[in-house]
Design a protein around this motif. Sequence first.
Motif, short mmCIF file in Angstrom:
data_model
loop_
_atom_site.label_atom_id
_atom_site.label_comp_id
_atom_site.label_asym_id
_atom_site.label_seq_id
_atom_site.Cartn_x
_atom_site.Cartn_y
_atom_site.Cartn_z
N GLY A 274 3.95 13.89 -11.33
CA GLY A 274 4.73 14.69 -12.70
C GLY A 274 3.78 15.17 -13.24
O GLY A 274 3.85 16.18 -14.63
N TYR A 275 2.12 14.71 -13.51
CA TYR A 275 1.29 15.55 -14.31
C TYR A 275 1.23 16.96 -13.59
O TYR A 275 0.61 17.83 -14.39
N ASP A 276 1.57 17.28 -12.45
CA ASP A 276 1.74 18.18 -11.79
C ASP A 276 2.75 19.34 -12.49
O ASP A 276 2.75 20.58 -13.21
N GLN A 277 3.51 19.27 -12.59
CA GLN A 277 4.91 19.85 -12.92
C GLN A 277 4.50 19.39 -14.92
O GLN A 277 4.87 20.81 -15.41
N ALA A 278 4.03 18.53 -15.24
CA ALA A 278 3.71 18.79 -16.73
C ALA A 278 2.32 19.87 -16.87
O ALA A 278 2.72 21.09 -17.57
N ARG A 279 2.04 19.71 -15.82
CA ARG A 279 0.43 20.60 -15.68
C ARG A 279 1.53 22.51 -15.96
O ARG A 279 1.35 23.64 -16.28
N ARG A 280 2.19 22.34 -15.07
CA ARG A 280 2.27 24.13 -14.37
C ARG A 280 3.84 24.54 -15.41
O ARG A 280 4.14 25.33 -15.90
N ASN A 281 4.32 23.92 -16.03
CA ASN A 281 5.69 23.83 -17.47
C ASN A 281 6.01 23.83 -18.96
O ASN A 281 6.48 23.78 -19.20
N TYR A 282 4.29 24.03 -18.92
CA TYR A 282 4.04 24.19 -19.89
C TYR A 282 3.42 25.42 -21.18
O TYR A 282 2.11 25.73 -20.51
N ALA A 283 3.99 25.33 -22.13
CA ALA A 283 3.23 26.57 -22.18
C ALA A 283 2.74 26.55 -23.64
O ALA A 283 4.18 26.45 -24.41
N ILE A 284 1.93 27.97 -24.65
CA ILE A 284 1.66 27.53 -26.19
C ILE A 284 2.00 29.52 -26.17
O ILE A 284 0.74 30.27 -25.67
N VAL A 285 2.60 30.15 -26.94
CA VAL A 285 2.62 31.45 -27.36
C VAL A 285 2.47 31.94 -28.49
O VAL A 285 2.94 30.84 -29.75
N GLY B 228 17.26 4.30 -11.87
CA GLY B 228 17.85 5.67 -12.13
C GLY B 228 16.28 5.72 -12.19
O GLY B 228 15.71 7.55 -11.39
N MET B 229 14.88 4.82 -11.66
CA MET B 229 13.57 5.55 -11.68
C MET B 229 13.46 5.82 -10.38
O MET B 229 12.41 5.85 -10.15
N ILE B 230 14.04 4.59 -8.96
CA ILE B 230 13.89 4.82 -8.05
C ILE B 230 14.21 5.87 -7.10
O ILE B 230 15.16 5.69 -7.58
N ARG C 42 4.01 9.95 -7.24
CA ARG C 42 4.83 10.28 -8.45
C ARG C 42 4.18 10.77 -9.79
O ARG C 42 4.73 11.31 -10.67
N LEU C 43 3.34 9.43 -9.75
CA LEU C 43 1.85 10.31 -10.87
C LEU C 43 1.18 11.59 -11.02
O LEU C 43 1.67 12.38 -11.61
N ALA C 44 1.09 11.95 -9.43
CA ALA C 44 0.15 13.02 -9.59
C ALA C 44 1.05 14.59 -9.90
O ALA C 44 1.46 15.54 -10.41
N ALA D 209 1.01 -1.09 -0.33
CA ALA D 209 -0.26 -0.06 -0.06
C ALA D 209 1.00 1.37 -0.31
O ALA D 209 1.28 2.15 -0.88
N GLY D 210 1.86 0.71 0.94
CA GLY D 210 3.18 2.21 1.18
C GLY D 210 3.46 2.28 -0.85
O GLY D 210 3.47 3.76 -1.03
N LEU D 211 3.94 1.59 -1.35
CA LEU D 211 4.44 1.37 -2.51
C LEU D 211 3.42 1.84 -3.63
O LEU D 211 3.95 3.21 -4.08
N ALA D 212 2.22 1.59 -3.44
CA ALA D 212 1.57 1.93 -4.43
C ALA D 212 1.38 3.26 -4.31
O ALA D 212 1.19 4.31 -4.88
N ALA D 213 1.03 3.43 -2.82
CA ALA D 213 0.89 5.45 -2.94
C ALA D 213 1.73 6.21 -3.38
O ALA D 213 1.57 7.32 -3.31
N ARG D 214 3.09 5.58 -2.67
CA ARG D 214 4.55 6.43 -3.89
C ARG D 214 4.23 6.83 -5.42
O ARG D 214 4.38 7.36 -5.33
N ALA D 215 4.04 5.60 -5.17
CA ALA D 215 3.79 5.44 -7.43
C ALA D 215 2.55 6.50 -7.42
O ALA D 215 2.58 7.16 -8.25
N THR D 216 1.11 6.51 -6.64
CA THR D 216 0.87 7.88 -7.23
C THR D 216 0.80 9.26 -6.51
O THR D 216 0.81 10.22 -7.81
#
Lengths: 281, 245
Positions: free
Chosen positions: A39-50, A241-243, A35-37, A26-33
């Motif tokens: 990543g999603y947050d970073q992608a949302r904040r770090n991308y723009a179109i001009v 490298g992923m862990i 990491r995904l969240a 359960a702890g590992l699943a929480a860590r995976a969740t």
Amino acid sequence: MRNALSGVERAMFWTLAAAAFAAAAAGLAARATDRLAEGYDQARRNYAIVRVLAPEGPEAVAAAETALNAAPHVASAARITAGRAAALLGLANAEDAPPLRLIEVELNPAPDSADVSGDIVAALAQGGVTAEMVEAPDVESGGEIASWVRAAAFWGACAFGLVMAVIVWLAARALAARGREMVTVLTDLGATRAQAAGRIADEAALMGLYAGLAGGALAAAAGVVAILLMAPGANLETLAGMIRPLDLAPVAAAPIGAAVAAGLGARAAAGYFYARAARLG
Amino acid sequence: MARLNHVEVDLLQQGVLARLDGVDSGYGPTTVLLEIEFEARVGEVALITGPSAAGKTSLMHLLRLALPIRAGTATIMGVDVARATPNALAQAKRRIGYVGENPVFVEQWSAFDNIAMPLQVAGRRAQDYTDDVRELVDFVGLGEAADLPMEKLSGAERRRAAIARALAAKPALILADDPTAGMSPADGRRIVKLLAEMRRVGAGVVIASQDESLATCAPIQLWRIDRGKLSPAEESSTADVEPIE
């Protein structure tokens, strides 16, 4: 006692190991969740179109691209080519794509208080280009969802781990009940409550430690298999490298948590048995 | 351990290991022992006899600090039972060797390990007591059975193991509740003589049994108990004593 575990103790060991496995998984699943969240947050904040508004012509787009690459908050900027436009619009031929005056921008992380869009538009204006942010970095909406998901994963795993700890605690009480005759003997021989309960608790804690190690190792193995099967680009070479070190926290916590919960459960039960044996009547 | 007061110290100085003055005790709503007056002294052997359910075992529980008192005063191993802390009672128990009517052991452990337990509780290291325990095993006649798990031992062997365990820590007060149960008369008398021998090393010995004839095994102070009331009978003379076979 001093030899191999008896049948009941073996069953108890695997009960503790299963609880430790479930908690660590359960702890590992929480860590995976998490990491995904993240990543999603970073992608949302770090991308723009001009979109370049003025002046007209492809030179303006090139100038804007140059200005953007020197602008604050910008990691990289690249105009949307005909091929990229065709891919985005789902067109078969790049020639069919209309000429676009759009530039994709990768942003560096910035504090929430920063006016990223304003700073970029100002930098473009200084370069003689009038432009607008079509898809600006989103710090207002969507961020809440990622935060909620991360918090839910963390607290959910904590709650599940607590439930597993209670199961280990109860199982350890049953284990202590098996050692009741030893508590009785120790009591009759003049052991103090701390001595008698401590001895039973130490044995239970040791069993919890080993069971936690087994459960944690099994959860880690299951986690590795899940990464290899589900994470894009994951293989045995890229795995290390992923862990991140923090990802291993649930595996490390499993034996410690199991040992503590088992020790406390056994100590409480042994203390009760001691009180019963010490004073008849 | 709690500090002893001057009365308790005086009793120990006089060689009084246990003194019960007008003690009542029992279980739940039932008072089993009534106005007990009793004294166990260094170098003396007491035999408490009486019919079944007379209160012999309860008296032994009282003397081994497992049964609280309801009235009167009990001073055992220098500890006032009514006001002693649990830790003080535990410390006092270490100076009492007890052979129960149905002795409890850690069944998966060997008899040797069970016999050594009082020494472990006292904090002694295995290498310091191994020879002593082996000697004790031979003394009670347990022999090679000492290395077997307790669950494999016969009733008589279990009783010998219980006696060895009771003697392991060289206790000042030895209590034996029906130590001859399940034994042949000859074996039973041998065990009682063996226990009574402990008086020679300065221990006080209290034996509870229905068999009054055991009083001829050694110089024994005889007591009778009936319906919870204890009274002194007679002291067996040394002339009656049989030698240990």
